[in-house]
Design an enzyme around this catalytic site. Structure first.
Site, PDB file in Angstrom:
ATOM      1  CB  THR A 137      -0.426  -0.150   0.830  1.00  0.00           C
ATOM      2  OG1 THR A 137      -1.631   1.319   1.154  1.00  0.00           O
ATOM      3  CG2 THR A 137      -0.096   0.195   2.635  1.00  0.00           C
ATOM      4  CG  ASP A 138      -0.941   5.225  -1.258  1.00  0.00           C
ATOM      5  OD1 ASP A 138      -2.055   4.460  -0.403  1.00  0.00           O
ATOM      6  OD2 ASP A 138      -1.574   5.518  -1.808  1.00  0.00           O
ATOM      7  CD  GLU A 139      -3.830   3.592   4.248  1.00  0.00           C
ATOM      8  OE1 GLU A 139      -3.112   3.553   5.231  1.00  0.00           O
ATOM      9  OE2 GLU A 139      -4.546   3.627   4.076  1.00  0.00           O
ATOM     10  CE1 TYR A 142      -3.589  -2.997   5.252  1.00  0.00           C
ATOM     11  CE2 TYR A 142      -3.087  -0.488   5.332  1.00  0.00           C
ATOM     12  CZ  TYR A 142      -3.524  -1.364   4.620  1.00  0.00           C
ATOM     13  OH  TYR A 142      -3.536  -2.186   3.085  1.00  0.00           O
ATOM     14  CE  LYS A 184       0.148  -4.090   3.170  1.00  0.00           C
ATOM     15  NZ  LYS A 184      -0.518  -6.269   2.430  1.00  0.00           N
TER      16      LYS A 184
HETATM   17  P1  NAD Z   1      -9.781  -7.361   2.104  1.00  0.00           P
HETATM   18  O1  NAD Z   1      -9.569  -7.127   3.261  1.00  0.00           O
HETATM   19  O2  NAD Z   1     -11.330  -7.086   1.541  1.00  0.00           O
HETATM   20  O3  NAD Z   1      -9.287  -8.705   1.916  1.00  0.00           O
HETATM   21  C1  NAD Z   1      -8.265  -9.590   2.851  1.00  0.00           C
HETATM   22  C2  NAD Z   1      -8.159 -11.275   2.248  1.00  0.00           C
HETATM   23  O4  NAD Z   1      -7.110 -11.949   2.522  1.00  0.00           O
HETATM   24  C3  NAD Z   1      -9.444 -11.468   2.951  1.00  0.00           C
HETATM   25  O5  NAD Z   1     -10.374 -12.589   1.955  1.00  0.00           O
HETATM   26  C4  NAD Z   1      -9.514 -12.618   4.043  1.00  0.00           C
HETATM   27  O6  NAD Z   1     -10.136 -13.758   4.454  1.00  0.00           O
HETATM   28  C5  NAD Z   1      -7.843 -12.338   3.390  1.00  0.00           C
HETATM   29  N1  NAD Z   1      -7.086 -13.267   4.440  1.00  0.00           N
HETATM   30  C6  NAD Z   1      -6.940 -12.178   6.164  1.00  0.00           C
HETATM   31  N2  NAD Z   1      -6.342 -13.080   6.753  1.00  0.00           N
HETATM   32  C7  NAD Z   1      -5.346 -14.268   6.228  1.00  0.00           C
HETATM   33  C8  NAD Z   1      -5.023 -15.202   6.374  1.00  0.00           C
HETATM   34  N3  NAD Z   1      -3.973 -14.926   7.726  1.00  0.00           N
HETATM   35  N4  NAD Z   1      -4.499 -15.909   5.848  1.00  0.00           N
HETATM   36  C9  NAD Z   1      -4.960 -16.464   5.181  1.00  0.00           C
HETATM   37  N5  NAD Z   1      -5.978 -14.679   4.587  1.00  0.00           N
HETATM   38  C10 NAD Z   1      -6.266 -14.593   5.430  1.00  0.00           C
HETATM   39  O7  NAD Z   1      -8.315  -6.650   1.711  1.00  0.00           O
HETATM   40  P2  NAD Z   1      -8.328  -5.648  -0.017  1.00  0.00           P
HETATM   41  O8  NAD Z   1      -8.580  -4.049   0.150  1.00  0.00           O
HETATM   42  O9  NAD Z   1      -8.333  -7.366  -1.131  1.00  0.00           O
HETATM   43  O10 NAD Z   1      -6.893  -5.664   0.295  1.00  0.00           O
HETATM   44  C11 NAD Z   1      -5.708  -6.962  -0.683  1.00  0.00           C
HETATM   45  C12 NAD Z   1      -4.801  -6.691  -0.406  1.00  0.00           C
HETATM   46  O11 NAD Z   1      -3.968  -5.040  -0.980  1.00  0.00           O
HETATM   47  C13 NAD Z   1      -4.103  -6.318   1.649  1.00  0.00           C
HETATM   48  O12 NAD Z   1      -2.617  -6.583   1.746  1.00  0.00           O
HETATM   49  C14 NAD Z   1      -3.966  -4.954   1.106  1.00  0.00           C
HETATM   50  O13 NAD Z   1      -3.218  -4.293   2.603  1.00  0.00           O
HETATM   51  C15 NAD Z   1      -3.482  -4.551  -0.170  1.00  0.00           C
HETATM   52  N6  NAD Z   1      -3.508  -2.958  -0.460  1.00  0.00           N
HETATM   53  C16 NAD Z   1      -5.354  -2.710  -0.230  1.00  0.00           C
HETATM   54  C17 NAD Z   1      -5.740  -1.500  -0.738  1.00  0.00           C
HETATM   55  C18 NAD Z   1      -7.451  -0.949  -0.864  1.00  0.00           C
HETATM   56  O14 NAD Z   1      -7.578   0.114  -1.464  1.00  0.00           O
HETATM   57  N7  NAD Z   1      -8.090  -1.884  -0.492  1.00  0.00           N
HETATM   58  C19 NAD Z   1      -5.140  -0.898  -1.901  1.00  0.00           C
HETATM   59  C20 NAD Z   1      -3.868  -0.897  -1.752  1.00  0.00           C
HETATM   60  C21 NAD Z   1      -3.168  -1.858  -1.372  1.00  0.00           C
HETATM   61  O1  DAU Z   2      -4.456   3.925   0.546  1.00  0.00           O
HETATM   62  C1  DAU Z   2      -4.721   2.522   0.592  1.00  0.00           C
HETATM   63  C2  DAU Z   2      -4.816   2.072   1.363  1.00  0.00           C
HETATM   64  O2  DAU Z   2      -6.683   2.503   0.899  1.00  0.00           O
HETATM   65  C3  DAU Z   2      -5.014   0.814   1.845  1.00  0.00           C
HETATM   66  O3  DAU Z   2      -3.608   0.338   2.178  1.00  0.00           O
HETATM   67  C4  DAU Z   2      -5.956   0.043   2.689  1.00  0.00           C
HETATM   68  O4  DAU Z   2      -6.314  -1.277   2.667  1.00  0.00           O
HETATM   69  C5  DAU Z   2      -7.950   0.405   2.003  1.00  0.00           C
HETATM   70  O5  DAU Z   2      -8.205  -0.083   3.231  1.00  0.00           O
HETATM   71  C6  DAU Z   2      -7.417   1.797   2.367  1.00  0.00           C
HETATM   72  O6  DAU Z   2      -7.330   2.346   3.345  1.00  0.00           O
HETATM   73  P1  DAU Z   2      -8.094   4.599   3.772  1.00  0.00           P
HETATM   74  O7  DAU Z   2      -8.093   4.194   5.115  1.00  0.00           O
HETATM   75  O8  DAU Z   2      -7.353   5.872   2.917  1.00  0.00           O
HETATM   76  O9  DAU Z   2      -9.855   3.597   3.153  1.00  0.00           O
HETATM   77  P2  DAU Z   2     -11.007   4.158   4.192  1.00  0.00           P
HETATM   78  O10 DAU Z   2     -11.760   3.394   2.635  1.00  0.00           O
HETATM   79  O11 DAU Z   2     -11.265   3.699   5.182  1.00  0.00           O
HETATM   80  O12 DAU Z   2     -10.711   5.899   4.148  1.00  0.00           O
HETATM   81  C7  DAU Z   2     -10.732   6.474   2.939  1.00  0.00           C
HETATM   82  C8  DAU Z   2     -10.577   7.542   3.460  1.00  0.00           C
HETATM   83  O13 DAU Z   2     -12.812   7.939   3.944  1.00  0.00           O
HETATM   84  C9  DAU Z   2     -10.676   8.287   4.897  1.00  0.00           C
HETATM   85  O14 DAU Z   2      -9.979   9.837   4.264  1.00  0.00           O
HETATM   86  C10 DAU Z   2     -10.381   8.395   5.718  1.00  0.00           C
HETATM   87  C11 DAU Z   2     -11.949   8.528   5.775  1.00  0.00           C
HETATM   88  N1  DAU Z   2     -13.887   8.192   5.824  1.00  0.00           N
HETATM   89  C12 DAU Z   2     -13.640   6.345   6.195  1.00  0.00           C
HETATM   90  C13 DAU Z   2     -15.122   5.833   6.852  1.00  0.00           C
HETATM   91  C14 DAU Z   2     -14.982   3.915   6.836  1.00  0.00           C
HETATM   92  C15 DAU Z   2     -14.140   8.448   6.566  1.00  0.00           C
HETATM   93  O15 DAU Z   2     -13.767  10.167   6.781  1.00  0.00           O
HETATM   94  N2  DAU Z   2     -15.472   8.100   6.611  1.00  0.00           N
HETATM   95  C16 DAU Z   2     -15.591   6.856   6.579  1.00  0.00           C
HETATM   96  O16 DAU Z   2     -16.775   6.595   7.390  1.00  0.00           O
END
Ligand code: NAD
Ligand code: DAU
Length: 354
Positions: free
Chosen positions: A132-134, A158, A162
């Site tokens: 992630t970019d975080e 989180y 990561k």
């Molecule tokens: P998600 O939470 O939707 O899915 C995570 C999946 O991993 C689930 O299916 C869960 O059951 C599985 N899991 C959790 N713990 C596990 C374990 N110990 N063993 C096996 N499986 C396990 O997450 P996502 O949003 O699909 O993100 C996927 C990956 O991409 C993550 O590594 C996250 O950090 C990264 N990522 C997410 C975003 C985003 O915007 N969602 C952006 C950048 C990177």
């Molecule tokens: O940047 C990549 C990341 O993006 C991934 O690594 C994470 O897995 C993914 O969950 C996401 O993280 P964020 O914290 O940016 O996503 P989230 O959707 O939780 O929140 C997006 C923005 O919106 C953040 O600034 C928090 C804000 N927010 C979120 C929720 C859930 C609100 O204002 N209200 C809300 O109820």
């Protein structure tokens, strides 16, 4: 074949669906099925012999060793993680367990497997870690976007977990020579996004007449990428990335949270107007800010563009239209994920009135 972990979650399930649509290569999908893992995301693959689902933990050495032995994948793509920042604030333990210890155990299994391969298979093998970019921390309004050389400065449990896993992956290349690749991507949105995250939460709450919670002043900025574009970037890095390198992935699309929510509301006004004729943005409610909330993320995605020729296909306008339409077309998926456990989370995070 390839082993994909966490592919019952949001991005992983999109990745496997696209992978199988575009290539004949089989996938073993290892997923623990936490609250975020949803076999319904993969129901269109039922009966497809190229998809083998295994419920289990990436941290289970015996299981992962066996899977690597039985299937001899040419690559491992690691999506498995605890992914929600707010949950990491309420309970960081699971994040350390899966994202740090789990990734470590997975790397250990891969190291044992890879070490025993012949030279040609060793050279061809890839371990792709999805991050992630975080990990880069937060930016001021005029700072340049994150590059691959921006120092890590994670601010939430989180992102710290990561960042730790990214460091481990790097070390396994540097020390043992395992051909690893890491992608650091910005915020994804699209089908199968669990409605604890901003965009799907806003869509489902709007349709259910509930408040649309905006943390703090709503001026936090994120870069948004349609999930299918993230999946194509991962495929490209797997295909042509240089082992040991990291690649930033982003949509060149920075937007403040309040702007995102206004756009979603406007699309819902267009697609499914409220019965009382009022706009959905009347449901916007400012709530207490997220502790340690990062102000701005922005991704410089020039490296993956210039070195590997990848760029996103969707604009935010086209991607968000598809996304809102997908949620309108899939009310059963939404109803099923809004189970008891989901309601407990919403109560914990937003209070009983939510
Ligand atoms: P998600 O939470 O939707 O899915 C995570 C999946 O991993 C689930 O299916 C869960 O059951 C599985 N899991 C959790 N713990 C596990 C374990 N110990 N063993 C096996 N499986 C396990 O997450 P996502 O949003 O699909 O993100 C996927 C990956 O991409 C993550 O590594 C996250 O950090 C990264 N990522 C997410 C975003 C985003 O915007 N969602 C952006 C950048 C990177
Ligand atoms: O940047 C990549 C990341 O993006 C991934 O690594 C994470 O897995 C993914 O969950 C996401 O993280 P964020 O914290 O940016 O996503 P989230 O959707 O939780 O929140 C997006 C923005 O919106 C953040 O600034 C928090 C804000 N927010 C979120 C929720 C859930 C609100 O204002 N209200 C809300 O109820």
């Amino acid at each position: 074949m390839i082993l994909v972990t966490g592919a019952a979650g949001f991005i992983g399930s999109n990745f496997v669906i696209d992978w199988l649509a575009q290539s004949g290569e089989a996938v073993v999908n290892l997923d623990k099925l936490t609250y975020a893992g949803n076999p319904e995301n993969l129901k269109n693959l039922q009966g497809d012999a190229r998809h083998v689902f295994v419920q289990g933990d990436i941290g289970d050495r015996a299981l992962v060793d066996q899977l690597l032995k039985d299937h001899a994948p040419r690559a491992v793509v690691n999506f498995a993680a605890e992914s929600h920042v707010d949950r990491s604030i309420h309970g960081p333990g699971e994040f350390i367990q899966t994202n740090v210890v789990g990734t470590f155990n997975l790397l250990e299994s891969v190291r044992a497997h890879w070490t025993a391969l012949g030279d040609a298979d060793k050279a061809a093998f890839r371990f792709l870690h999805v991050s992630t970019d975080e990990v880069y921390g937060t930016l001021g309004p005029d700072d340049a976007p994150f590059t691959e050389t921006t120092p890590f400065a994670p601010n939430s449990p989180y992102s710290a977990s990561k960042a730790s896993s990214d460091h481990l992956v790097r070390a396994y290349h540097h020390t043992y020579g395992i051909p690893v690749l890491t992608t650091n991507c910005s915020n994804n949105y699209g089908p199968y996004h669990f409605p604890e995250k901003l965009i799907p939460l806003v869509i489902v709450n709007a349709l259910q007449g509930k408040p649309l919670p905006i943390y703090g002043d709503g001026q936090q900025v994120r870069d948004w990428l349609f999930v299918k574009d993230h999946c194509s970037a991962i495929r490209r890095v797997l295909e042509a990335g240089q082992p040991g390198e990291t690649y930033n992935v982003g949509g060149w699309n920075e937007m403040a949270n309040i702007e995102i929510v206004q756009k979603v509301c406007a699309l819902l006004d267009e697609f499914r107007p409220r019965a009382d004729g009022k706009p959905y943005n009347e449901q916007i409610t400012y709530v207490k800010d997220r502790p340690g909330h990062d102000r701005r993320y922005a991704i410089d995605a020039r490296k993956i563009h210039t070195e590997l020729g990848w760029k996103p296909v969707e604009t935010f306008e086209s991607g968000i239209r598809k996304t809102v339409q997908w949620y309108l077309d899939n009310p059963e998926w939404v109803a099923h994920v809004q189970s008891g456990a989901y309601r407990n989370w919403i109560g914990t995070q937003y209070g009983a009135a939510a």
